[in-house]
Design an enzyme around this catalytic site. Structure first.
Site, PDB file in Angstrom:
ATOM      1  N   CYS A   1       6.661  -6.728 -10.310  1.00 52.40           N
ATOM      2  CA  CYS A   1       7.182  -7.183 -11.714  1.00 52.40           C
ATOM      3  C   CYS A   1       6.758  -8.505 -12.012  1.00 52.40           C
ATOM      4  O   CYS A   1       6.336  -9.050 -11.174  1.00 52.40           O
ATOM      5  CB  CYS A   1       8.624  -6.948 -11.775  1.00 52.40           C
ATOM      6  SG  CYS A   1       9.428  -5.649 -11.157  1.00 52.40           S
TER       7      CYS A   1
ATOM      8  N   ARG B   1      -0.903  -7.083 -11.411  1.00 53.33           N
ATOM      9  CA  ARG B   1      -0.143  -6.813 -10.257  1.00 53.33           C
ATOM     10  C   ARG B   1       0.450  -5.574 -10.206  1.00 53.33           C
ATOM     11  O   ARG B   1       1.077  -5.096  -9.208  1.00 53.33           O
ATOM     12  CB  ARG B   1       1.226  -7.964 -10.310  1.00 53.33           C
ATOM     13  CG  ARG B   1       0.912  -9.449 -10.412  1.00 53.33           C
ATOM     14  CD  ARG B   1       1.990 -10.146 -11.124  1.00 53.33           C
ATOM     15  NE  ARG B   1       3.206 -10.109 -10.531  1.00 53.33           N
ATOM     16  CZ  ARG B   1       3.861 -11.075 -10.038  1.00 53.33           C
ATOM     17  NH1 ARG B   1       3.101 -12.316  -9.577  1.00 53.33           N
ATOM     18  NH2 ARG B   1       5.018 -11.225  -9.355  1.00 53.33           N
TER      19      ARG B   1
ATOM     20  N   TRP C   1       7.724  -2.992 -12.236  1.00 56.94           N
ATOM     21  CA  TRP C   1       7.270  -2.163 -11.352  1.00 56.94           C
ATOM     22  C   TRP C   1       8.404  -1.511 -10.433  1.00 56.94           C
ATOM     23  O   TRP C   1       9.075  -2.454  -9.784  1.00 56.94           O
ATOM     24  CB  TRP C   1       6.169  -2.933 -10.324  1.00 56.94           C
ATOM     25  CG  TRP C   1       5.319  -1.969  -9.331  1.00 56.94           C
ATOM     26  CD1 TRP C   1       4.254  -1.253  -9.768  1.00 56.94           C
ATOM     27  CD2 TRP C   1       5.495  -1.744  -7.934  1.00 56.94           C
ATOM     28  NE1 TRP C   1       3.844  -0.611  -8.646  1.00 56.94           N
ATOM     29  CE2 TRP C   1       4.718  -0.660  -7.547  1.00 56.94           C
ATOM     30  CE3 TRP C   1       6.480  -2.159  -7.086  1.00 56.94           C
ATOM     31  CZ2 TRP C   1       4.476  -0.404  -6.099  1.00 56.94           C
ATOM     32  CZ3 TRP C   1       6.642  -1.390  -5.753  1.00 56.94           C
ATOM     33  CH2 TRP C   1       5.474  -0.821  -5.386  1.00 56.94           C
TER      34      TRP C   1
ATOM     35  N   ASN D   1      13.169 -10.194 -11.307  1.00 57.36           N
ATOM     36  CA  ASN D   1      12.223  -9.694 -10.409  1.00 57.36           C
ATOM     37  C   ASN D   1      13.107  -9.735  -8.925  1.00 57.36           C
ATOM     38  O   ASN D   1      13.588 -10.840  -8.654  1.00 57.36           O
ATOM     39  CB  ASN D   1      10.845 -10.486  -9.958  1.00 57.36           C
ATOM     40  CG  ASN D   1      10.091 -10.341 -11.120  1.00 57.36           C
ATOM     41  OD1 ASN D   1      10.202  -9.333 -11.976  1.00 57.36           O
ATOM     42  ND2 ASN D   1       8.894 -10.997 -11.133  1.00 57.36           N
ATOM     43  N   GLY D   2      12.721  -8.929  -8.147  1.00 51.93           N
ATOM     44  CA  GLY D   2      13.651  -8.805  -6.710  1.00 51.93           C
ATOM     45  C   GLY D   2      14.569  -7.713  -6.615  1.00 51.93           C
ATOM     46  O   GLY D   2      14.538  -6.576  -7.334  1.00 51.93           O
TER      47      GLY D   2
ATOM     48  N   GLU E   1      -6.603   1.570  13.546  1.00 49.52           N
ATOM     49  CA  GLU E   1      -6.466   0.822  12.330  1.00 49.52           C
ATOM     50  C   GLU E   1      -7.600  -0.377  12.274  1.00 49.52           C
ATOM     51  O   GLU E   1      -8.213  -0.524  11.499  1.00 49.52           O
ATOM     52  CB  GLU E   1      -5.204   0.278  12.079  1.00 49.52           C
ATOM     53  CG  GLU E   1      -4.890  -0.297  10.888  1.00 49.52           C
ATOM     54  CD  GLU E   1      -5.123   0.297   9.572  1.00 49.52           C
ATOM     55  OE1 GLU E   1      -5.360   1.371   9.333  1.00 49.52           O
ATOM     56  OE2 GLU E   1      -5.126  -0.428   8.481  1.00 49.52           O
TER      57      GLU E   1
ATOM     58  N   LYS F   1     -10.338  -0.748   9.367  1.00 49.17           N
ATOM     59  CA  LYS F   1     -10.479  -2.053   8.577  1.00 49.17           C
ATOM     60  C   LYS F   1     -11.723  -2.704   8.692  1.00 49.17           C
ATOM     61  O   LYS F   1     -12.486  -2.846   7.571  1.00 49.17           O
ATOM     62  CB  LYS F   1      -9.588  -3.125   9.056  1.00 49.17           C
ATOM     63  CG  LYS F   1      -8.133  -3.162   8.562  1.00 49.17           C
ATOM     64  CD  LYS F   1      -7.508  -3.025   7.225  1.00 49.17           C
ATOM     65  CE  LYS F   1      -7.760  -1.612   6.618  1.00 49.17           C
ATOM     66  NZ  LYS F   1      -6.729  -0.736   6.366  1.00 49.17           N
TER      67      LYS F   1
ATOM     68  N   GLU G   1     -14.305  -0.250   6.961  1.00 49.62           N
ATOM     69  CA  GLU G   1     -14.095  -0.092   5.328  1.00 49.62           C
ATOM     70  C   GLU G   1     -14.538  -1.412   4.680  1.00 49.62           C
ATOM     71  O   GLU G   1     -15.270  -1.370   3.638  1.00 49.62           O
ATOM     72  CB  GLU G   1     -12.553  -0.292   5.021  1.00 49.62           C
ATOM     73  CG  GLU G   1     -11.825   1.159   5.228  1.00 49.62           C
ATOM     74  CD  GLU G   1     -10.409   1.122   4.490  1.00 49.62           C
ATOM     75  OE1 GLU G   1      -9.825   0.171   5.388  1.00 49.62           O
ATOM     76  OE2 GLU G   1     -10.090   1.541   3.403  1.00 49.62           O
TER      77      GLU G   1
ATOM     78  N   HIS H   1     -15.200   8.171  29.938  1.00 49.32           N
ATOM     79  CA  HIS H   1     -15.726   9.484  29.652  1.00 49.32           C
ATOM     80  C   HIS H   1     -16.846   9.876  28.880  1.00 49.32           C
ATOM     81  O   HIS H   1     -17.174  10.714  28.200  1.00 49.32           O
ATOM     82  CB  HIS H   1     -14.467  10.591  29.440  1.00 49.32           C
ATOM     83  CG  HIS H   1     -13.456  10.632  30.313  1.00 49.32           C
ATOM     84  ND1 HIS H   1     -13.556  11.177  31.678  1.00 49.32           N
ATOM     85  CD2 HIS H   1     -12.162   9.861  30.569  1.00 49.32           C
ATOM     86  CE1 HIS H   1     -12.403  10.806  32.439  1.00 49.32           C
ATOM     87  NE2 HIS H   1     -11.740  10.178  31.780  1.00 49.32           N
TER      88      HIS H   1
ATOM     89  N   LYS I   1      -8.783   3.074  -4.302  1.00 46.79           N
ATOM     90  CA  LYS I   1      -7.692   2.787  -3.900  1.00 46.79           C
ATOM     91  C   LYS I   1      -6.817   3.817  -3.695  1.00 46.79           C
ATOM     92  O   LYS I   1      -6.048   4.112  -2.729  1.00 46.79           O
ATOM     93  CB  LYS I   1      -6.970   1.659  -4.658  1.00 46.79           C
ATOM     94  CG  LYS I   1      -5.711   1.235  -4.123  1.00 46.79           C
ATOM     95  CD  LYS I   1      -5.529   0.428  -2.947  1.00 46.79           C
ATOM     96  CE  LYS I   1      -4.214   0.085  -2.555  1.00 46.79           C
ATOM     97  NZ  LYS I   1      -4.530  -0.386  -1.152  1.00 46.79           N
TER      98      LYS I   1
HETATM   99  O1  M6R Z   1      -2.096   6.171  -0.833  1.00 48.12           O
HETATM  100  P1  M6R Z   1      -2.039   6.675   0.641  1.00 48.12           P
HETATM  101  O2  M6R Z   1      -1.433   5.710   1.622  1.00 48.12           O
HETATM  102  O3  M6R Z   1      -1.807   8.049   1.055  1.00 48.12           O
HETATM  103  O4  M6R Z   1      -3.676   6.516   1.118  1.00 48.12           O
HETATM  104  C1  M6R Z   1      -4.415   6.891   2.182  1.00 48.12           C
HETATM  105  C2  M6R Z   1      -5.722   6.446   2.505  1.00 48.12           C
HETATM  106  O5  M6R Z   1      -6.601   6.745   1.494  1.00 48.12           O
HETATM  107  C3  M6R Z   1      -5.437   5.137   2.649  1.00 48.12           C
HETATM  108  O6  M6R Z   1      -4.530   4.659   3.637  1.00 48.12           O
HETATM  109  C4  M6R Z   1      -7.082   4.436   2.923  1.00 48.12           C
HETATM  110  O7  M6R Z   1      -7.560   4.797   4.508  1.00 48.12           O
HETATM  111  C5  M6R Z   1      -6.935   2.888   2.836  1.00 48.12           C
HETATM  112  N1  M6R Z   1      -8.304   2.566   2.201  1.00 48.12           N
HETATM  113  C6  M6R Z   1      -6.971   2.315   4.241  1.00 48.12           C
HETATM  114  O8  M6R Z   1      -7.364   1.033   3.937  1.00 48.12           O
END
Ligand code: M6R
Length: 607
Positions: free
Chosen positions: A2, A27, A73, A99-100, A482, A486, A489, A505, A602
């Site tokens: 928010c 935001r 939000w 907010n909060g 992960e 990262k 990406e 292996h 996103k």
């Molecule tokens: O909104 P979601 O958590 O369902 O999204 C899933 C993936 O698309 C998301 O986690 C994607 O892998 C990100 N870009 C990771 O950083």
């Protein structure tokens, strides 16, 4: 998250409020509202964009010099006009924005309903305005005293702005654990949830501390503690432009969001444990599932959320000895999974809108499974489709690469797994200790962030590399996945993750001098094994970054980084933070567009 903005001064309030709210749009929000104060309050609220709100207002009819504006939000109550802020008392003399999260809002609401107060929204925030009204009537109609009285009844986090027709030239601001900044210029006084929204009026800014009440008037700002003692108001010149102000002074949203993790975890855990450390998860209590007939639990998601799924299933299977399966949503929907009325499916999605995950929910429902969503977005499609929803409270994530959403998913999965284990009459090993360690995780992550400079130094190894390998066992495996995701990406360095035992292996054929290997060893039963696998890569000339919380003989490695102490079940949280930093500084060193990596969106709303 928010957004708050407020103005009182010699100019008209409306233009300042609207431009401030637009500055806060980045935001994320789902509804917006404004109250202007004169002899009466005038409040407008709209679901959707600020432009929807603007359509309702004729600026020529708005001469008021005091007002507050809010972008919401949703956290309690779906996005709607009624749930949008401001919230007014019953006779429209007091208006608030918040907010909060008010943790004890149910208790306060019951009390206020008993006194005859009528609620118009589903929000936690609305209790605040009625509580202030009640205190005002019982405090000799002195607003500052009423606020002091009210604030001592509120549990949770809040940045609050209050205006009233009894005092139409003032704004009252209260802060606890949610940001609120004040500004002052020759034209008046300003408040906002972040400095971005103030820059059109002033650069002389004061960040309120927790436990303070500010009284804003045209010519001055007075600051008090919650007990009414005056405290000095010291303003500093704010050096950033609007764009860097949105990023809180960080170079990117991703960096800001990495640093928001202690707060995000704290918010996600807020209200989840009672005074005796018993877990509160009514969403699961009311699921209506016959737990004694449960045969299996699926954890289903995509991308980063899928890595969280692997963590959640490993932890639950270990404690509850029930069959647990982690599956990517895009495969689950086509593999004819063994899903029936004896199956619980947990769907994890930051956005709650990922097409593959939603399709998987549909399939699970067709087959009569019980469905639980774990998401960060209130009112998202997934929460509307599933039988129950548990929310992370990470706030909106703007950078495409997920950071705080991931670590809060891990945190909420610990809670969810604890709850499922309880339903299955199973107990986690050292459960009390785990809960204590979970509650101190925000501090653990704070300490982890202090290791940032070391990760920056290690990232230099990766900047000129084409490949990197991440290895780990058991709960370190999702962390390895992960970390590799990262890095791929945002820095475009090719990265693979393997169970450490799988290296020999096949993948070890790729290790040559200077290949970067990131080994994660936080799980005590297997740390020595990962250590050996890591030695095998060292022997072939790899540059190893070794992340551990175990006592090891570090002399053989150039680079070992020790995560702050916590229970090993929770170590994947600080370990993930370090790998976020590693990816971040690699991408920064390569000059990549960190917040908007190529080819990625996103929210992935197509199959
Ligand atoms: O909104 P979601 O958590 O369902 O999204 C899933 C993936 O698309 C998301 O986690 C994607 O892998 C990100 N870009 C990771 O950083």
């Amino acid at each position: 998250m928010c957004g708050i903005t407020g103005y009182t001064g010699s100019g008209k309030a409306l233009p300042f409020l609207l431009q401030g709210m637009k500055c806060l749009e980045y935001r994320g929000y789902d509804s917006a509202g404004i109250t202007l104060v004169g002899e009466a309050l005038t409040t407008w609220k709209a679901k959707g964009r600020i432009t929807e709100l603007e359509r309702m207002i004729d600026p020529a009819l708005c001469p008021e010099h005091t007002g507050i504006g809010h972008t919401r939000w949703a956290t309690h109550g779906v996005p709607s006009q009624l749930n949008a802020h401001p919230h007014n008392n019953m006779d429209d003399t007091i208006s608030i924005i918040h907010n909060g999260i008010i943790e004890n809002y149910m208790e306060l609401k019951r009390e206020l309903l008993g006194k005859g107060y009528v609620f118009a929204s589903e929000t936690d925030s609305e209790v605040v305005v009625h509580l202030i009204d009640d205190c005002w009537k019982n405090c000799g109609q002195d607003m500052l005293k009423a606020l002091q009285k009210a604030v001592h009844r509120l549990q949770g986090s809040f940045a609050l702005c209050v205006v009233t027709t009894y005092d139409p030239t003032r704004i009252y601001c209260l802060k606890k654990e949610s940001p609120l900044v004040l500004g002052h210029s020759a034209e008046g006084s300003y408040c906002a949830s972040d400095p971005t929204a103030l820059l059109a009026g002033t650069r002389e800014i004061l960040a309120m501390e927790d436990g303070q009440i500010a009284v804003l008037s045209k010519n001055r700002i007075d600051l008090y503690d919650f007990d009414g003692q005056e405290v000095p108001a010291v303003f500093v010149h704010y050096p950033y432009d609007a764009e860097s102000a949105q990023k809180g002074g960080y170079d990117s949203f991703m960096q800001k969001e990495i640093h928001e993790q202690p707060h995000a975890i704290r918010e996600t855990l807020r209200g989840r444990f009672d005074a005796d450390n018993r877990l509160i998860m009514e969403e699961i209590d009311s699921l209506g599932l016959n737990w004694s007939h449960l045969h299996r639990v699926y954890f289903i998601a995509c991308g980063t959320a899928y890595h969280a799924s692997i963590y959640g299933k490993t932890l639950l299977q270990r404690a509850a000895h029930i069959s647990c399966i982690a599956e990517t949503a895009s495969e689950f929907r086509y593999e004819d999974p063994i899903v029936d009325e004896h199956t619980l499916c947990i769907f994890i999605s930051q956005s709650g809108e990922t097409a593959d995950t939603l399709a998987a929910v549909r399939l699970a429902k067709e087959r009569h499974a019980a469905t639980v969503a774990l998401t960060n977005v209130l009112g998202s499609s997934i929460s509307r489709m599933c039988d129950a929803t548990v929310y992370t409270c990470a706030g909106p994530e703007i950078a495409v690469a997920s950071t705080k959403a991931y670590t809060t998913q891990l945190v909420m999965l610990v809670c969810l797994d604890l709850k499922i284990a309880e339903k299955l009459k199973a107990v986690f090993p050292e459960e009390e200790k785990l809960i204590r360690s979970l509650k101190s995780l925000p501090e653990t992550v704070e300490k982890t962030l202090e290791l940032e400079e070391t990760m920056k130094e290690y990232a230099q190894l990766l900047i000129h590399q084409h490949d990197a390998y991440f290895i780990g066992r058991q709960l370190d495996y999702p962390t390895a996945l992960e970390g590799a995701l990262k890095l791929k990406e945002i820095s475009y360095v090719h990265a693979d993750a393997y169970y450490a035992g799988e290296l020999k292996h096949g993948p070890i054929a790729l290790i040559e001098p200077e290949t970067v290997v990131v080994a994660i060893a936080t799980q005590k039963d297997v740390a020595a094994k990962t250590f050996s696998n890591m030695q095998e890569t060292l022997a072939r000339g790899a540059n190893v970054i070794f992340i551990t919380d175990q006592d090891t003989d570090a002399q053989d490695f150039a680079r070992v980084i020790r995560i702050p102490a916590c229970m090993e079940e929770l170590a994947p949280v600080p370990a993930a933070v370090l790998l976020q930093e590693l990816a971040y500084f690699t991408a920064e060193g390569k000059g990549c567009d960190i917040d908007k990596p190529r080819n990625l969106a996103k929210s992935v709303t197509v199959e």
